[in-house]
Enzyme design. Sequence first.
Site, short mmCIF file in Angstrom:
data_model
loop_
_atom_site.label_atom_id
_atom_site.label_comp_id
_atom_site.label_asym_id
_atom_site.label_seq_id
_atom_site.Cartn_x
_atom_site.Cartn_y
_atom_site.Cartn_z
N SER A 424 11.25 -44.05 -55.64
CA SER A 424 10.34 -44.51 -54.60
C SER A 424 9.57 -45.74 -55.04
CB SER A 424 9.39 -43.39 -54.21
OG SER A 424 8.74 -42.90 -55.35
N HIS A 445 16.05 -44.75 -50.48
CA HIS A 445 14.78 -44.03 -50.62
C HIS A 445 14.57 -43.11 -49.43
CE1 HIS A 445 10.13 -44.12 -50.71
NE2 HIS A 445 10.60 -43.05 -51.30
N GLU A 457 14.71 -45.97 -46.60
CA GLU A 457 14.60 -47.36 -47.05
C GLU A 457 15.87 -47.69 -47.84
OE1 GLU A 457 9.98 -48.70 -47.62
OE2 GLU A 457 10.76 -47.34 -49.12
N ASN A 495 5.68 -47.50 -49.62
CA ASN A 495 4.75 -47.07 -50.65
C ASN A 495 3.87 -48.22 -51.15
OD1 ASN A 495 5.33 -44.40 -50.56
ND2 ASN A 495 6.79 -44.42 -52.25
#
Length: 688
Positions: A424, A445, A457, A495
């Site tokens: 991540s 991800h 992702e 993130n």
Amino acid sequence: MLPSEPHPRDQHVRIITLDNPPVNALSFAYCAKLLGEIRAAHADDSVEAVVITGAHGLFSAGADVNDFQAEMPANAVTIRDVIAAVEASVKVHVAAMDGNCLGGGLELSLACDYRVATRNARLGLPEIRLGLIPGAGGTQRLPRLIGARTALEFMLKGSSISAGRALELGIIDEVVAEGLIERARALASEPKRRLSERDAIIAKDLPLQAGPYVVAQAHKMVPPEENGGLAAHKLIDAVQASVELPFVFGIGRETRLFDELVRSAPSQALRHLFFAERELDKIPGLALSGVALRQAQGDTGPRGDDTIAKAAVVGAGTMGSGIAISLAQAGIPVVIVDNNDEAVDKARQTVMGMFMYQVQKGRLTQEEAWKRGQSIRFTDDWNELSDADLIVEAVFENLDVKREVFRKLDAIAKPGAILASNTSTLDIDALARETKRPDRVLGLHFFVPANIMPLLEIVRGRETSPETLAVAFALAKRLRKKGVLSGNAFGFIGNRMIFDYVGTANAIAEEGVPPYRIDAVMKAFGFPMGPFAMSDLSGLDIGLAVQKARGGDANGRTHVLERLIGMKRLGQKTMAGFFKYDKSVGKGREPIRDPQVEEIFAEEARNAGVTPRAYSDEEIRDRLLGALVHRGQKLLEEGIALRPGDIDIVYVYGYGFPPHRGGPMWYAEHSTLSPFDKLRVTREPTHA
Ligand code: 3H9
């Protein structure tokens, strides 16, 4: 009783085929053409009945959503005009439906006298998902056909149903295995019957007097108008009109409500997301993208990329088993490799539990569940990965550990196999460098829980090839996830932005605003939870590790986190983090305010010389959204994110950003409450 033999009159049936690729959208321009064809059929005395069907394997996806993006031209011909012509005609009309029959397409079929569909047909009125209501008679005709209560449920959900279910509900007259047009021709010899001439009903088992109760209950069950429920309340109003008013007045009410909604901010935001979602796989420089990619996958058979016939997952943890379930659900056999017996046992239970749950919910039969369960195998023998087309690594989030895994995988995997990391935050290029196939390495991800969260992702490394990306986008479709391209940078898109957001929340808390109030403000904005409850859910230890890797939070500090962790307050998992948790309150998931934590924030603020200050709710909201938006802006400038719409999709589908606000980038540009400039002024200092 419907005839089984073609009637002699069917010699005089005019077949009109909706033909406006790719989805037979009923645009103004196309409706003008269609109206011409319909009028010609009506004017032709030799034509006794009309069958309307669709080309390209579907009936119609409904109105052309592009038409709503601008003011309607005065002379525009709309579906409403087409429907009015069908309604006024004395000739019988039959809708012969295959594939998708959605929105205005279904409404057109409701104006016909009979409806017949193939087994492949999917019927729906999904307007609510665009912040709209059916606006071409659907809210008035459907309640007259299947009862207001069921019609309302169907339109509030907005999801499409199979032809079989539509038959059960009474939306269509027949389902055919083959010979759609022949059956439609036969139905065309039946008598004329207009839904508009029927009396409204609430439900078969309910008298008309139950209407006000059904309506009141429905209003209670949907979100408030100002928080995502605007179209739902208007839809209930429209359906109420179908019961209380004569048909023409009901249509008038529907039109007014629809026109109001088209201009509303929530609908504009939801339409933005609709188009942003369809942009996702249009990648500059990618040979196969967008429509070309979809066409290459073929219109028939399972959608998606067939080059992935077998997949493997490394790591049987929560993430690994979720990814395996997601792959198995898409019909891809998976092998999970892990040397830890305990983890494997737990994963086995998770997998079986998941499929049994689907059986309980009626989504799978016992047999299907068993088959899917069997399509996930567990092994501790890495050599079993040698025939996989895709291997997803989901081991502990540590670069050295992952490097080692990639070295090993490169030696075992077959030459063409794609190696993906579920990291991540970590550097995909560093992993690719461990292999002799950097062009076939990328990040995939997934979000927790991987089998449920709709976001993926897709992280492009320096050397990831266009072909590898094309396979990844096709896979995302096959997994029914929104695949969003991200450049390879710490935290990728989602993130990276959330770190700034959470960091800013901490900074505001240090200035004396209690975490519970910050969370309440963001919940009122529409997030399912605030930043502190989110941190408690993901684990404070995980948060600290990430912040350390990054050099601290938005203010460069980690002190509060360190102190809480020192007190064994790791979040929900230890029943204490930024909040307290109690098993008797919300099954231990409901955050409870904890003054002790507020005191820790105050002490740390004093140590750091931070002066407390008062905040309005709007300031809290704008600073937090500002943190998201400014990082988003930076990611765009750096080329990590391709388009503002991509960021919005990441936030809506991965982080609970309220869809009716369009995602952070859309909100920043379109909200009158928080214009972008204002957000710019309240920008947080961040560590890029
Ligand atoms: C309505 O009907 C209002 C009425 O009640 C009242 C009027 C007065 N319009 O999704 P895909 C494009 S509101 C314009 O990738 P799939 C889409 O943008 C409408 N364009 O394919 C894409 O273009 P591009 C209610 C549309 O096979 C291409 O078609 N209807 C529309 O995965 C392929 O789409 C809906 O809300 C449209 N209506 O899924 C249905 N639909 O290639 C919305 C599609 O340039 N549509 N396009 O990117 C869908 O749910 C899916 O597109 C569908 C196909 C299931 C049909």
